[in-house]
Scaffold this motif. Structure first.
Motif, PDB file in Angstrom:
ATOM      1  N   LEU A 140       0.830  -1.152  -0.063  1.00 44.34           N
ATOM      2  CA  LEU A 140      -0.024   0.050  -0.019  1.00 44.34           C
ATOM      3  C   LEU A 140       0.980   1.327   0.117  1.00 44.34           C
ATOM      4  O   LEU A 140       1.854   1.301   0.679  1.00 44.34           O
ATOM      5  N   SER A 141       0.676   2.329  -0.810  1.00 48.38           N
ATOM      6  CA  SER A 141       1.173   3.730  -0.771  1.00 48.38           C
ATOM      7  C   SER A 141       0.954   4.144   0.703  1.00 48.38           C
ATOM      8  O   SER A 141       0.023   3.575   1.324  1.00 48.38           O
ATOM      9  N   GLN A 142       1.641   5.248   1.051  1.00 45.11           N
ATOM     10  CA  GLN A 142       1.363   5.994   2.375  1.00 45.11           C
ATOM     11  C   GLN A 142      -0.091   6.405   2.707  1.00 45.11           C
ATOM     12  O   GLN A 142      -0.724   6.552   3.657  1.00 45.11           O
ATOM     13  N   GLN A 143      -0.800   6.726   1.560  1.00 39.59           N
ATOM     14  CA  GLN A 143      -2.124   7.360   1.203  1.00 39.59           C
ATOM     15  C   GLN A 143      -2.936   6.249   1.799  1.00 39.59           C
ATOM     16  O   GLN A 143      -3.942   6.529   2.341  1.00 39.59           O
ATOM     17  N   GLY A 144      -2.802   5.023   1.165  1.00 36.32           N
ATOM     18  CA  GLY A 144      -3.679   3.794   1.598  1.00 36.32           C
ATOM     19  C   GLY A 144      -3.656   3.836   3.115  1.00 36.32           C
ATOM     20  O   GLY A 144      -4.759   3.435   3.654  1.00 36.32           O
ATOM     21  N   ILE A 145      -2.340   3.581   3.511  1.00 38.73           N
ATOM     22  CA  ILE A 145      -2.189   3.223   5.026  1.00 38.73           C
ATOM     23  C   ILE A 145      -3.103   4.372   5.810  1.00 38.73           C
ATOM     24  O   ILE A 145      -3.472   4.040   6.716  1.00 38.73           O
ATOM     25  N   ASP A 146      -2.802   5.602   5.491  1.00 38.55           N
ATOM     26  CA  ASP A 146      -3.500   6.840   6.176  1.00 38.55           C
ATOM     27  C   ASP A 146      -4.768   6.593   6.006  1.00 38.55           C
ATOM     28  O   ASP A 146      -5.627   6.928   7.058  1.00 38.55           O
ATOM     29  N   LEU A 147      -5.461   6.209   4.718  1.00 40.25           N
ATOM     30  CA  LEU A 147      -6.863   6.029   4.572  1.00 40.25           C
ATOM     31  C   LEU A 147      -7.378   4.838   5.659  1.00 40.25           C
ATOM     32  O   LEU A 147      -8.317   5.204   6.209  1.00 40.25           O
ATOM     33  N   PHE A 148      -6.639   3.694   5.656  1.00 41.44           N
ATOM     34  CA  PHE A 148      -6.823   2.799   6.577  1.00 41.44           C
ATOM     35  C   PHE A 148      -7.060   3.202   8.104  1.00 41.44           C
ATOM     36  O   PHE A 148      -8.027   3.035   8.992  1.00 41.44           O
ATOM     37  N   ARG A 149      -6.254   4.125   8.445  1.00 37.92           N
ATOM     38  CA  ARG A 149      -6.011   4.499   9.861  1.00 37.92           C
ATOM     39  C   ARG A 149      -7.306   5.507  10.275  1.00 37.92           C
ATOM     40  O   ARG A 149      -7.526   5.790  11.382  1.00 37.92           O
ATOM     41  N   ILE A 155       6.711  11.072  -6.273  1.00 40.90           N
ATOM     42  CA  ILE A 155       7.637   9.996  -6.520  1.00 40.90           C
ATOM     43  C   ILE A 155       7.010   8.646  -5.881  1.00 40.90           C
ATOM     44  O   ILE A 155       6.968   7.760  -6.666  1.00 40.90           O
ATOM     45  N   ASP A 156       6.541   8.836  -4.548  1.00 38.18           N
ATOM     46  CA  ASP A 156       6.107   7.663  -3.894  1.00 38.18           C
ATOM     47  C   ASP A 156       5.032   7.065  -4.513  1.00 38.18           C
ATOM     48  O   ASP A 156       4.893   5.795  -4.252  1.00 38.18           O
ATOM     49  N   GLN A 157       4.188   7.697  -5.082  1.00 39.29           N
ATOM     50  CA  GLN A 157       3.091   7.108  -5.822  1.00 39.29           C
ATOM     51  C   GLN A 157       2.890   6.964  -7.204  1.00 39.29           C
ATOM     52  O   GLN A 157       2.056   6.862  -7.999  1.00 39.29           O
ATOM     53  N   ASP A 158       4.202   6.897  -7.807  1.00 39.36           N
ATOM     54  CA  ASP A 158       4.488   6.930  -9.250  1.00 39.36           C
ATOM     55  C   ASP A 158       4.472   5.430  -9.632  1.00 39.36           C
ATOM     56  O   ASP A 158       5.534   4.981  -9.447  1.00 39.36           O
ATOM     57  N   TRP A 159       3.488   4.909 -10.223  1.00 36.27           N
ATOM     58  CA  TRP A 159       3.416   3.350 -10.448  1.00 36.27           C
ATOM     59  C   TRP A 159       4.569   3.317 -11.600  1.00 36.27           C
ATOM     60  O   TRP A 159       5.172   2.065 -11.783  1.00 36.27           O
ATOM     61  N   SER A 160       4.731   4.214 -12.450  1.00 39.40           N
ATOM     62  CA  SER A 160       5.609   3.865 -13.619  1.00 39.40           C
ATOM     63  C   SER A 160       7.373   3.636 -13.155  1.00 39.40           C
ATOM     64  O   SER A 160       8.004   3.108 -13.806  1.00 39.40           O
ATOM     65  N   LEU A 161       7.577   3.836 -11.711  1.00 39.33           N
ATOM     66  CA  LEU A 161       8.719   3.537 -11.441  1.00 39.33           C
ATOM     67  C   LEU A 161       8.895   2.157 -10.864  1.00 39.33           C
ATOM     68  O   LEU A 161       9.897   1.649 -10.405  1.00 39.33           O
ATOM     69  N   ASP A 162       7.845   1.450 -10.803  1.00 36.64           N
ATOM     70  CA  ASP A 162       7.734   0.119 -10.253  1.00 36.64           C
ATOM     71  C   ASP A 162       8.676  -0.784 -11.219  1.00 36.64           C
ATOM     72  O   ASP A 162       8.563  -0.751 -12.411  1.00 36.64           O
ATOM     73  N   ASP A 163       9.167  -1.794 -10.617  1.00 38.16           N
ATOM     74  CA  ASP A 163       9.866  -3.017 -11.422  1.00 38.16           C
ATOM     75  C   ASP A 163       8.563  -3.950 -11.557  1.00 38.16           C
ATOM     76  O   ASP A 163       8.549  -4.745 -10.674  1.00 38.16           O
ATOM     77  N   MET A 164       8.009  -3.966 -12.648  1.00 40.06           N
ATOM     78  CA  MET A 164       6.866  -4.596 -12.910  1.00 40.06           C
ATOM     79  C   MET A 164       7.065  -6.214 -12.879  1.00 40.06           C
ATOM     80  O   MET A 164       6.380  -7.058 -12.367  1.00 40.06           O
ATOM     81  N   ASP A 165       8.607  -6.657 -13.382  1.00 36.42           N
ATOM     82  CA  ASP A 165       8.656  -8.123 -13.512  1.00 36.42           C
ATOM     83  C   ASP A 165       8.492  -8.577 -11.987  1.00 36.42           C
ATOM     84  O   ASP A 165       8.091  -9.802 -11.624  1.00 36.42           O
ATOM     85  N   LYS A 213      10.624   2.830  -1.054  1.00 33.47           N
ATOM     86  CA  LYS A 213      12.088   2.775  -1.130  1.00 33.47           C
ATOM     87  C   LYS A 213      12.569   2.579  -2.675  1.00 33.47           C
ATOM     88  O   LYS A 213      13.233   3.276  -3.104  1.00 33.47           O
ATOM     89  N   ASN A 214      11.932   1.434  -3.058  1.00 37.34           N
ATOM     90  CA  ASN A 214      12.315   1.095  -4.505  1.00 37.34           C
ATOM     91  C   ASN A 214      12.000   2.299  -5.529  1.00 37.34           C
ATOM     92  O   ASN A 214      12.784   2.666  -6.659  1.00 37.34           O
ATOM     93  N   ARG A 215      10.813   2.872  -5.470  1.00 40.73           N
ATOM     94  CA  ARG A 215      10.381   3.970  -6.182  1.00 40.73           C
ATOM     95  C   ARG A 215      11.462   5.126  -6.204  1.00 40.73           C
ATOM     96  O   ARG A 215      11.932   5.706  -7.076  1.00 40.73           O
ATOM     97  N   ARG A 216      11.765   5.485  -4.886  1.00 38.78           N
ATOM     98  CA  ARG A 216      12.737   6.457  -4.810  1.00 38.78           C
ATOM     99  C   ARG A 216      14.046   6.207  -5.533  1.00 38.78           C
ATOM    100  O   ARG A 216      14.640   7.239  -6.164  1.00 38.78           O
ATOM    101  N   TYR A 217      14.361   4.888  -5.322  1.00 43.14           N
ATOM    102  CA  TYR A 217      15.819   4.469  -5.867  1.00 43.14           C
ATOM    103  C   TYR A 217      15.665   4.577  -7.263  1.00 43.14           C
ATOM    104  O   TYR A 217      16.515   5.019  -8.058  1.00 43.14           O
ATOM    105  N   ALA A 218      14.434   4.083  -8.016  1.00 37.93           N
ATOM    106  CA  ALA A 218      14.227   4.188  -9.307  1.00 37.93           C
ATOM    107  C   ALA A 218      14.618   5.647  -9.762  1.00 37.93           C
ATOM    108  O   ALA A 218      14.863   5.894 -10.986  1.00 37.93           O
ATOM    109  N   PHE A 219      13.858   6.503  -8.947  1.00 35.92           N
ATOM    110  CA  PHE A 219      13.737   7.796  -9.693  1.00 35.92           C
ATOM    111  C   PHE A 219      14.931   8.456  -9.427  1.00 35.92           C
ATOM    112  O   PHE A 219      15.622   9.161 -10.303  1.00 35.92           O
ATOM    113  N   MET A 220      15.700   8.147  -8.316  1.00 35.07           N
ATOM    114  CA  MET A 220      17.194   8.694  -8.137  1.00 35.07           C
ATOM    115  C   MET A 220      18.065   8.097  -9.399  1.00 35.07           C
ATOM    116  O   MET A 220      18.882   8.966 -10.066  1.00 35.07           O
ATOM    117  N   GLN A 221      17.915   6.805  -9.783  1.00 35.58           N
ATOM    118  CA  GLN A 221      18.814   6.408 -10.949  1.00 35.58           C
ATOM    119  C   GLN A 221      18.403   7.268 -12.172  1.00 35.58           C
ATOM    120  O   GLN A 221      19.387   7.675 -13.014  1.00 35.58           O
TER     121      GLN A 221
END
Length: 237
Positions: free
Chosen positions: A41-50, A218-228, A77-85
């Motif tokens: 879940l994104s942070q927004q999803g966690i906050d919504l749950f709470r 950045i944290d909510q950008d799906w395009s940064l995900d490693d889809m595989d 973390k993976n998205r931030r790393y991908a964006f940093m790259q």
């Protein structure tokens, strides 16, 4: 939990996981949903749950939520790393000039003290920027130089109060100074090591959310995900 809330939470999962029909599990057993999908879940999803009142006294749900969101999730973390790259590969965000603007003190500590020309703004190229961008960049660099100059003046004012320290406690850069306070020729390996340490610190600051950026985007950008990898994880669930 109504269908609108379920949909809002489900939308905070990576698209490949939706094929596992997490909505049904969420509606049936929210605690089990968090156990299986909470880390995705994104942070927004966690906050919504709470924010859902009916879960305030649900021990299992609160237990899972207490273990989420304290630090960036692995997905974030993976998205931030991908964006940093991407920044490292395609932009000058981690150039010495721009890192100096963001952290002038760290720049001077690790890099600038080697470079007698570090304050020579006129020597820097435009880098394809417009005139307005070059002008703004000039003033940003000038501001960074002013910060460094003030800190140097403060250090000089405190020199008389500093006691002698063992040679082993002196920074290797300081050992290169001559009697006039200038730096002699410094070994290139030492320069590269100091630059590498400075760059590593700036990367850690970026990943830790300490830079002045829109981390939410950045944290909510799906395009940064490693889809595989996500598809492999989805198959394992």
């Amino acid at each position: 939990m109504n269908n609108e809330t379920v949909t809002a939470i489900i939308q905070q999962l990576p698209p490949p996981l939706l094929e596992k029909d997490p909505a049904s599990l969420l509606a049936r057993d929210p605690a089990l949903f968090l156990e299986k999908y909470g880390k995705d879940l994104s942070q927004q999803g966690i906050d919504l749950f709470r924010s859902i009142p009916e879960f305030k006294d649900d021990y299992e749900v609160q237990w899972h939520l207490s273990h989420l969101g304290n630090d960036p999730s692995s997905m974030v973390k993976n998205r931030r790393y991908a964006f940093m790259q991407k920044l490292l590969d395609t932009q000058d965000y981690f150039s010495l000039e721009n890192m100096k603007i963001r952290q002038p003190s760290l720049y001077h500590q690790y890099v600038g003290r080697y470079d007698k020309q570090s304050s020579n703004l006129d020597s820097r190229g435009g880098g394809g920027r417009t005139f307005a961008e070059r002008l703004m960049h000039y003033y940003e660099l000038k501001a960074a130089d002013d910060i460094i100059e003030r800190e140097l003046d403060e250090e000089e004012g405190e020199e008389d109060q500093v006691e002698d320290v063992p040679d082993s406690d002196v920074h290797p850069m300081d050992r290169e100074q001559d009697e006039d306070g200038d730096f002699d020729e410094v070994d290139e390996d030492v320069k590269q090591a100091e630059y590498g340490e400075f760059l590593a610190i700036m990367k850690e600051r970026f990943l830790g959310g300490l830079d002045d950026l829109d981390y939410k985007a950045i944290d909510q950008d799906w395009s940064l995900d490693d889809m595989d990898q996500i598809n492999r994880d989805a198959q394992d669930k």
